[in-house]
Design an enzyme around this catalytic site. Structure first.
Site, PDB file in Angstrom:
ATOM      1  N   LYS A  44       0.842  -1.194   0.000  1.00  0.00           N
ATOM      2  CA  LYS A  44       0.000   0.000   0.000  1.00  0.00           C
ATOM      3  C   LYS A  44       0.884   1.253   0.000  1.00  0.00           C
ATOM      4  O   LYS A  44       1.504   1.585   1.012  1.00  0.00           O
ATOM      5  CB  LYS A  44      -0.908   0.044   1.238  1.00  0.00           C
ATOM      6  CG  LYS A  44      -1.972   1.142   1.093  1.00  0.00           C
ATOM      7  CD  LYS A  44      -2.543   1.623   2.397  1.00  0.00           C
ATOM      8  CE  LYS A  44      -1.830   2.795   2.987  1.00  0.00           C
ATOM      9  NZ  LYS A  44      -1.826   4.024   2.181  1.00  0.00           N
ATOM     10  N   CYS A  92      13.248  11.812   6.050  1.00  0.00           N
ATOM     11  CA  CYS A  92      13.215  11.338   7.445  1.00  0.00           C
ATOM     12  C   CYS A  92      14.531  11.600   8.155  1.00  0.00           C
ATOM     13  O   CYS A  92      14.560  11.876   9.340  1.00  0.00           O
ATOM     14  CB  CYS A  92      12.888   9.859   7.460  1.00  0.00           C
ATOM     15  SG  CYS A  92      13.921   8.921   6.334  1.00  0.00           S
ATOM     16  N   GLU A 136      10.221   2.018  10.150  1.00  0.00           N
ATOM     17  CA  GLU A 136      11.164   3.087   9.774  1.00  0.00           C
ATOM     18  C   GLU A 136      10.421   4.394   9.964  1.00  0.00           C
ATOM     19  O   GLU A 136       9.574   4.756   9.147  1.00  0.00           O
ATOM     20  CB  GLU A 136      11.577   2.945   8.302  1.00  0.00           C
ATOM     21  CG  GLU A 136      12.267   1.648   7.939  1.00  0.00           C
ATOM     22  CD  GLU A 136      13.675   1.560   8.485  1.00  0.00           C
ATOM     23  OE1 GLU A 136      14.235   2.605   8.885  1.00  0.00           O
ATOM     24  OE2 GLU A 136      14.205   0.440   8.527  1.00  0.00           O
TER      25      GLU A 136
HETATM   26  P1  NAD Z   1       2.194   8.762   7.645  1.00  0.00           P
HETATM   27  O1  NAD Z   1       2.530   7.987   8.867  1.00  0.00           O
HETATM   28  O2  NAD Z   1       1.100   9.750   7.720  1.00  0.00           O
HETATM   29  O3  NAD Z   1       1.769   7.765   6.463  1.00  0.00           O
HETATM   30  C1  NAD Z   1       2.638   6.773   5.986  1.00  0.00           C
HETATM   31  C2  NAD Z   1       1.821   5.648   5.407  1.00  0.00           C
HETATM   32  O4  NAD Z   1       1.039   5.062   6.432  1.00  0.00           O
HETATM   33  C3  NAD Z   1       0.841   6.072   4.315  1.00  0.00           C
HETATM   34  O5  NAD Z   1       0.811   5.075   3.316  1.00  0.00           O
HETATM   35  C4  NAD Z   1      -0.479   6.131   5.062  1.00  0.00           C
HETATM   36  O6  NAD Z   1      -1.600   5.905   4.236  1.00  0.00           O
HETATM   37  C5  NAD Z   1      -0.304   4.986   6.034  1.00  0.00           C
HETATM   38  N1  NAD Z   1      -1.154   5.068   7.225  1.00  0.00           N
HETATM   39  C6  NAD Z   1      -1.680   6.179   7.804  1.00  0.00           C
HETATM   40  N2  NAD Z   1      -2.409   5.826   8.898  1.00  0.00           N
HETATM   41  C7  NAD Z   1      -2.335   4.479   9.015  1.00  0.00           C
HETATM   42  C8  NAD Z   1      -2.844   3.530   9.931  1.00  0.00           C
HETATM   43  N3  NAD Z   1      -3.594   3.884  10.965  1.00  0.00           N
HETATM   44  N4  NAD Z   1      -2.541   2.222   9.759  1.00  0.00           N
HETATM   45  C9  NAD Z   1      -1.746   1.834   8.742  1.00  0.00           C
HETATM   46  N5  NAD Z   1      -1.246   2.683   7.816  1.00  0.00           N
HETATM   47  C10 NAD Z   1      -1.522   3.998   7.960  1.00  0.00           C
HETATM   48  O7  NAD Z   1       3.550   9.418   7.129  1.00  0.00           O
HETATM   49  P2  NAD Z   1       3.757  10.351   5.854  1.00  0.00           P
HETATM   50  O8  NAD Z   1       3.225  11.708   6.198  1.00  0.00           O
HETATM   51  O9  NAD Z   1       3.270   9.678   4.626  1.00  0.00           O
HETATM   52  O10 NAD Z   1       5.357  10.395   5.761  1.00  0.00           O
HETATM   53  C11 NAD Z   1       6.132  11.235   6.517  1.00  0.00           C
HETATM   54  C12 NAD Z   1       6.750  10.498   7.689  1.00  0.00           C
HETATM   55  O11 NAD Z   1       7.471   9.376   7.220  1.00  0.00           O
HETATM   56  C13 NAD Z   1       7.762  11.349   8.425  1.00  0.00           C
HETATM   57  O12 NAD Z   1       7.573  11.224   9.815  1.00  0.00           O
HETATM   58  C14 NAD Z   1       9.103  10.746   8.012  1.00  0.00           C
HETATM   59  O13 NAD Z   1      10.137  10.943   8.935  1.00  0.00           O
HETATM   60  C15 NAD Z   1       8.754   9.310   7.847  1.00  0.00           C
HETATM   61  N6  NAD Z   1       9.734   8.624   6.984  1.00  0.00           N
HETATM   62  C16 NAD Z   1      10.637   7.776   7.567  1.00  0.00           C
HETATM   63  C17 NAD Z   1      11.601   7.135   6.786  1.00  0.00           C
HETATM   64  C18 NAD Z   1      12.629   6.219   7.406  1.00  0.00           C
HETATM   65  O14 NAD Z   1      13.314   5.531   6.667  1.00  0.00           O
HETATM   66  N7  NAD Z   1      12.764   6.159   8.720  1.00  0.00           N
HETATM   67  C19 NAD Z   1      11.627   7.375   5.405  1.00  0.00           C
HETATM   68  C20 NAD Z   1      10.700   8.230   4.844  1.00  0.00           C
HETATM   69  C21 NAD Z   1       9.739   8.854   5.649  1.00  0.00           C
END
Ligand code: NAD
Length: 493
Positions: free
Chosen positions: A178, A287, A253
């Site tokens: 997803k 991130c 992550e």
């Molecule tokens: P997010 O947590 O809002 O969403 C990420 C994914 O999770 C999306 O596909 C979203 O649809 C899904 N999601 C949302 N709610 C969910 C739930 N309740 N259950 C399961 N899935 C759910 O994050 P974002 O805004 O898309 O991305 C930004 C964040 O990602 C930042 O905090 C960033 O630091 C982090 N990030 C981390 C890494 C890493 O390698 N550590 C890499 C890239 C981004």
């Protein structure tokens, strides 16, 4: 505009309730795609397809590693053959500069190639064990975990997909993927490529939809054996909680608030350019962003002046026009980022450059923001403690190495950190002291498929990439063989 569909059990199909959603270009709000908008029942369909494929005879799990590798090599070739299309889509859908989007596509192809090679290397081990039970031979073998759910964020659409799909498929799992609902377009092309590369039906399934509708079901389902997630710490916590039901394996992550430490003996020009790359690359929506810049007090003014001089010269525009920075992902995210800047100023931070929305001329319809530097930040400020996920650098000063290390580790996150110094011993002392999973010396942000990526503390657990990235998607089975079959004399009656 053709609606982009789910790919479940080898068939392209709409959401069961027929819902769709528009996906837009953050540079001007125009629609770049219409995608199916799935719900719980579509997620369940995909999980069932993956489970049937996993348990079926003669499927991916049982395909010898060299043959799985051949398919993955074809996926890598397929990605490169469509590099222009994929890069343009990610640039339009995410906003990132085209040259950065092209690097993402190249890295995604290299990731498939890397795991295709790795899966053909020896797996498992042979152990020299005691003869207390008679002569024994002990070895271990690696097996796929089962059905893996993979969830990714919007900041690196095609690359994050590759980071999860390549190792999970290399290991022989069947997967349900997803992508973020904000940036699902390149994933659909990736799945076409995987279909054409000969991945058996049901092996990789694509479900397009939101986190609450699809992601939560993937996390909670008892028919999913593992979930790996890249995204915010808050969502990661809810996934880990939902995953407890069947004790599925979890990889997280998550977010970060990473320090970038500049000592006075560093090459100043180099440190400035890498610091820009650390905090402004990909609009700061990274991130690992080196958003907390810690500068030794004796060079603070020289460093900040030069950083501001170069930051204000950065070009801002539509990703496809290849500026230094594109728009942020959405209006809501832009509001969030500028809100952080406003509150930092209220708390006493000094705005050096940038700060707000850019909306002149061609930028009027998009979510643009100038590179922003906030000086005189203090440890207790929100801007120093919370992940901003935008092009905003906070500046703090330190006097001694000990102070720099203490400030760097004063965070609940532990994803990354960097140090700039020409003193090699100090560089090693500092990175050894950093409580973070990814560190850089005299550079910031380069990442390699060959090396493990992941965080300490609230930046998550588990690793993407490298050998560790493959091990995450494998179970290890111990096999003990009696080399002299027959009674062994434990029970005498
Ligand atoms: P997010 O947590 O809002 O969403 C990420 C994914 O999770 C999306 O596909 C979203 O649809 C899904 N999601 C949302 N709610 C969910 C739930 N309740 N259950 C399961 N899935 C759910 O994050 P974002 O805004 O898309 O991305 C930004 C964040 O990602 C930042 O905090 C960033 O630091 C982090 N990030 C981390 C890494 C890493 O390698 N550590 C890499 C890239 C981004």
């Amino acid at each position: 505009m053709e609606t982009i569909l789910n790919y479940i059990g080898g068939k392209w199909q709409p959401a069961l309730n027929g819902s769709t959603r528009k996906v837009s270009d953050p540079a001007d709000g125009s629609v770049v795609g219409i995608v199916t908008d799935s719900h719980v029942e579509d997620a369940r369909l995909a999980i069932t397809a993956a489970r049937e494929a996993f348990l079926g005879a003669g499927t991916w799990r049982l395909t010898p590693a060299p043959l799985r590798a051949q398919v993955l090599y074809r996926v890598a070739d397929g990605i490169l053959s469509r590099i222009d299309e994929l890069a343009e889509l990610d640039s339009r859908n995410n906003g990132k500069p085209l040259r950065e989007a092209r690097c993402d596509v190249e890295d995604a192809a290299a990731c498939f190639r890397y795991y295709a090679g790795l899966i053909s290397a020896p797996q498992g081990g042979v152990y020299d064990v005691t003869d207390a039970f008679g002569p024994m031979h002990a070895f271990s073998m690696h097996e796929p975990v089962g059905v893996c759910a993979l969830i990714t964020p919007w900041n690196y659409p095609v690359l994050m997909a590759a980071w999860k799909l390549a190792p999970s498929l290399a290991a022989g799992n069947c997967v349900v993927f997803k992508p973020s609902e904000l940036t699902p377009l390149s994933a659909a092309i990736l799945f076409r490529i995987m279909e054409q590369a000969g991945l058996p039906p049901g092996t990789a399934n694509l479900v397009l939809g939101t986190g609450p509708n699809v992601g939560a079901e993937l996390a909670a389902s008892n028919d999913v054996d593992m979930i790996t997630f890249t995204g915010s710490t808050r969502t990661g916590q809810s996934i880990a909680t939902a995953a407890v039901g069947n004790l599925k394996k979890v990889g997280l992550e998550l977010g970060g608030k990473s320090p970038n430490i500049i000592f006075s003996d560093a090459d100043l020009e180099g440190a400035v350019e890498w610091a820009m790359f650390g905090v402004f690359f990909n609009q700061g929506e990274v991130c690992s962003a080196g958003a907390r810049i810690l500068v030794q007090d004796s060079i603070k003014d020289a460093f900040v002046n030069r950083l501001a001089e170069r930051a204000t010269k950065m070009t801002i525009g539509r990703g496809l026009d290849n500026p230094d920075m594109g728009p942020l992902i959405s209006a809501a995210h832009l509001d969030k980022v500028t809100g952080f800047v406003e509150r930092a100023r209220e708390e006493g931070a000094k705005l050096v450059c940038g700060g707000g929305r850019l909306s002149e001329g061609a930028l009027s319809k998009g979510f643009f923001m100038a590179p922003t530097i906030l000086d005189e930040c203090r440890p207790e400020m929100e801007i120093v403690r919370e992940e901003v996920f935008g092009p905003v650098a906070s500046i703090q000063t330190f006097e001694t190495e000990e102070q720099a290390i203490a400030m760097a580790n004063d965070t609940r996150y532990g994803l990354a950190g960097g140090v700039f110094t020409t003193d090699g011993a100090r560089a090693l002392r500092v990175v050894k002291a950093l409580r973070a999973g990814v560190t850089w010396i005299n550079c910031y942000n380069p990442t390699f498929n060959e090396a493990p990526w992941g965080g300490y503390k609230m930046s998550g657990y588990g690793r993407d990439l490298g050998v560790n990235g493959l091990l995450e998607y494998q179970q290890v089975k111990q096999v003990n063989t009696n080399l002299r079959p027959g009674p062994f004399g434990w029970y005498t009656r």
